[in-house]
Motif scaffolding. Sequence first.
Motif, mmCIF file in Angstrom:
data_model
loop_
_atom_site.group_PDB
_atom_site.id
_atom_site.type_symbol
_atom_site.label_atom_id
_atom_site.label_comp_id
_atom_site.label_asym_id
_atom_site.label_seq_id
_atom_site.Cartn_x
_atom_site.Cartn_y
_atom_site.Cartn_z
ATOM 1 N N ALA A 149 21.006 16.759 41.403
ATOM 2 C CA ALA A 149 22.375 17.107 41.021
ATOM 3 C C ALA A 149 22.744 18.500 41.515
ATOM 4 O O ALA A 149 23.858 18.716 42.007
ATOM 5 N N LEU A 150 21.829 19.448 41.409
ATOM 6 C CA LEU A 150 22.093 20.803 41.879
ATOM 7 C C LEU A 150 22.422 20.822 43.367
ATOM 8 O O LEU A 150 23.364 21.490 43.818
ATOM 9 N N LEU A 151 21.639 20.084 44.145
ATOM 10 C CA LEU A 151 21.858 20.051 45.597
ATOM 11 C C LEU A 151 23.194 19.401 45.939
ATOM 12 O O LEU A 151 23.951 19.913 46.778
ATOM 13 N N LYS A 152 23.485 18.287 45.301
ATOM 14 C CA LYS A 152 24.732 17.581 45.607
ATOM 15 C C LYS A 152 25.951 18.386 45.151
ATOM 16 O O LYS A 152 26.989 18.403 45.830
ATOM 17 N N MET A 153 25.830 19.051 44.003
ATOM 18 C CA MET A 153 26.961 19.855 43.529
ATOM 19 C C MET A 153 27.169 21.081 44.408
ATOM 20 O O MET A 153 28.311 21.485 44.658
ATOM 21 N N ALA A 154 26.074 21.684 44.898
ATOM 22 C CA ALA A 154 26.211 22.812 45.820
ATOM 23 C C ALA A 154 26.903 22.365 47.098
ATOM 24 O O ALA A 154 27.754 23.088 47.650
ATOM 25 N N ASP A 155 26.565 21.183 47.549
ATOM 26 C CA ASP A 155 27.175 20.640 48.758
ATOM 27 C C ASP A 155 28.680 20.463 48.583
ATOM 28 O O ASP A 155 29.470 20.896 49.425
ATOM 29 N N LYS A 156 29.079 19.838 47.480
ATOM 30 C CA LYS A 156 30.510 19.611 47.244
ATOM 31 C C LYS A 156 31.227 20.914 46.884
ATOM 32 O O LYS A 156 32.380 21.115 47.266
ATOM 33 N N PHE A 157 30.546 21.790 46.156
ATOM 34 C CA PHE A 157 31.154 23.074 45.791
ATOM 35 C C PHE A 157 31.501 23.866 47.038
ATOM 36 O O PHE A 157 32.597 24.427 47.153
ATOM 37 N N SER A 158 30.574 23.933 47.990
ATOM 38 C CA SER A 158 30.819 24.715 49.204
ATOM 39 C C SER A 158 31.960 24.122 50.008
ATOM 40 O O SER A 158 32.783 24.862 50.568
ATOM 41 N N GLU A 159 32.036 22.803 50.052
ATOM 42 C CA GLU A 159 33.136 22.146 50.761
ATOM 43 C C GLU A 159 34.473 22.462 50.097
ATOM 44 O O GLU A 159 35.460 22.800 50.764
ATOM 45 N N GLN A 160 34.510 22.365 48.774
ATOM 46 C CA GLN A 160 35.745 22.658 48.044
ATOM 47 C C GLN A 160 36.125 24.128 48.157
ATOM 48 O O GLN A 160 37.313 24.481 48.148
ATOM 49 N N MET A 161 35.136 25.009 48.255
ATOM 50 C CA MET A 161 35.408 26.427 48.447
ATOM 51 C C MET A 161 36.209 26.637 49.731
ATOM 52 O O MET A 161 37.209 27.369 49.751
ATOM 53 N N VAL A 162 35.777 25.983 50.813
ATOM 54 C CA VAL A 162 36.500 26.120 52.083
ATOM 55 C C VAL A 162 37.894 25.525 51.964
ATOM 56 O O VAL A 162 38.878 26.125 52.413
ATOM 57 N N TYR A 163 38.004 24.337 51.357
ATOM 58 C CA TYR A 163 39.331 23.731 51.197
ATOM 59 C C TYR A 163 40.243 24.616 50.353
ATOM 60 O O TYR A 163 41.448 24.703 50.591
ATOM 61 N N GLY A 164 39.653 25.281 49.350
ATOM 62 C CA GLY A 164 40.438 26.195 48.531
ATOM 63 C C GLY A 164 40.991 27.353 49.355
ATOM 64 O O GLY A 164 42.124 27.788 49.141
ATOM 65 N N LEU A 165 40.208 27.840 50.294
ATOM 66 C CA LEU A 165 40.673 28.894 51.182
ATOM 67 C C LEU A 165 41.797 28.397 52.084
ATOM 68 O O LEU A 165 42.815 29.063 52.276
ATOM 69 N N ILE A 166 41.604 27.191 52.624
ATOM 70 C CA ILE A 166 42.542 26.647 53.597
ATOM 71 C C ILE A 166 43.914 26.386 52.986
ATOM 72 O O ILE A 166 44.931 26.437 53.674
ATOM 73 N N THR A 167 43.967 26.123 51.682
ATOM 74 C CA THR A 167 45.242 25.750 51.061
ATOM 75 C C THR A 167 46.337 26.794 51.231
ATOM 76 O O THR A 167 47.520 26.460 51.218
ATOM 77 N N CYS A 168 45.964 28.053 51.393
ATOM 78 C CA CYS A 168 46.982 29.111 51.494
ATOM 79 C C CYS A 168 46.650 30.046 52.648
ATOM 80 O O CYS A 168 45.567 30.656 52.678
ATOM 81 N N ILE A 169 47.566 30.166 53.583
ATOM 82 C CA ILE A 169 47.314 30.989 54.772
ATOM 83 C C ILE A 169 47.188 32.468 54.425
ATOM 84 O O ILE A 169 46.554 33.240 55.153
ATOM 85 N N HIS A 170 47.765 32.881 53.307
ATOM 86 C CA HIS A 170 47.690 34.290 52.920
ATOM 87 C C HIS A 170 46.275 34.713 52.530
ATOM 88 O O HIS A 170 45.973 35.914 52.493
#
Length: 313
Positions: A149-170
């Motif tokens: 679970a730790l590995l899979k959550m780290a995988d999805k967390f890191s992906e969502q982190m990037v998507y969170g950045l991408i959502t706003c150009i600022h």
Amino acid sequence: MCFGIKSRSDDDWVDECVEILREGLAEFPQEERLLIKLADTLSEAGWRRHQEWLYYDEEGYIRHDYDRHRKNQYWTESVKICENLVESAKDNRIVTKAISILVLLYRNFGEYDKAIAYTNRMPELKDSREILLSAAADDKEEAKYIGDALLKMADKFSEQMVYGLITCIHHYESDMPIEKVKGAISLFHLICDDGNFGQYHGRLIQLYLYLSRLQWERGYHDDAFASLDLALEHAKELEEVCKISEHAFTAPLVSFVKSTTGSARAAESHVRITEMLSEDWPFWCNPDYSQVEKEMKADPGWAEWVERIKFSY
């Protein structure tokens, strides 16, 4: 990280794959596994053939070009198949997969109410399979499920982190994205503190490729090429993982976790992972990276990195 036909930059596979699936369904029209495979293939084909069109609105937030997406015939057919499967499929895994496709495509069509309605049919994170498995066992089995679970959550967390950045150009007006991506990378080191990342070398490749783009953009040119070298090192490691039928993690928190996905990924791959690095860069394409690409590829360091890639195989 998928290195099968979906990861290929060309779309030559589309017609053949779709035709094979349609032939199978002509003989077995109610076969759920063929239907979901066709829906998934059509979803990917729609991206390959027509792309995903995005832009940043006046406030700097990312939006999808709904009118253009609604004309994507691959996506519209995929939606119809998935809607039927959600209501009729007997295999819950197929229902889950169909919903995951529907959510993304309805988002691309701008039909948020439908996307959210389907999403609400899924369990909360705390009720996910990975979390519940860790609560269903004890002793070494519990340790194994927690590690997984730790590995899979780290995988999805890191992906969502990037998507969170991408959502706003600022977000890209400071070094903040660099620090966030480094933080996502450090999460894997926190869990796999002995450097044995298994198949998650794949996610680290993606993160380092994107980090290099961010670093160059902010003027940290030496750091950018250092990140490219780290992406290459992880690619070499992933190739080794893919050669074996079962990979065992060795860090304390994940020492009972084993992966059997490596060899399957290697078998379906048409090119070696290292060979794909320069094509995969920067992996996540938003915000627009054309100027960064022009500058980085004109730098002698890029040619040197490409040579190191060639030397590695």
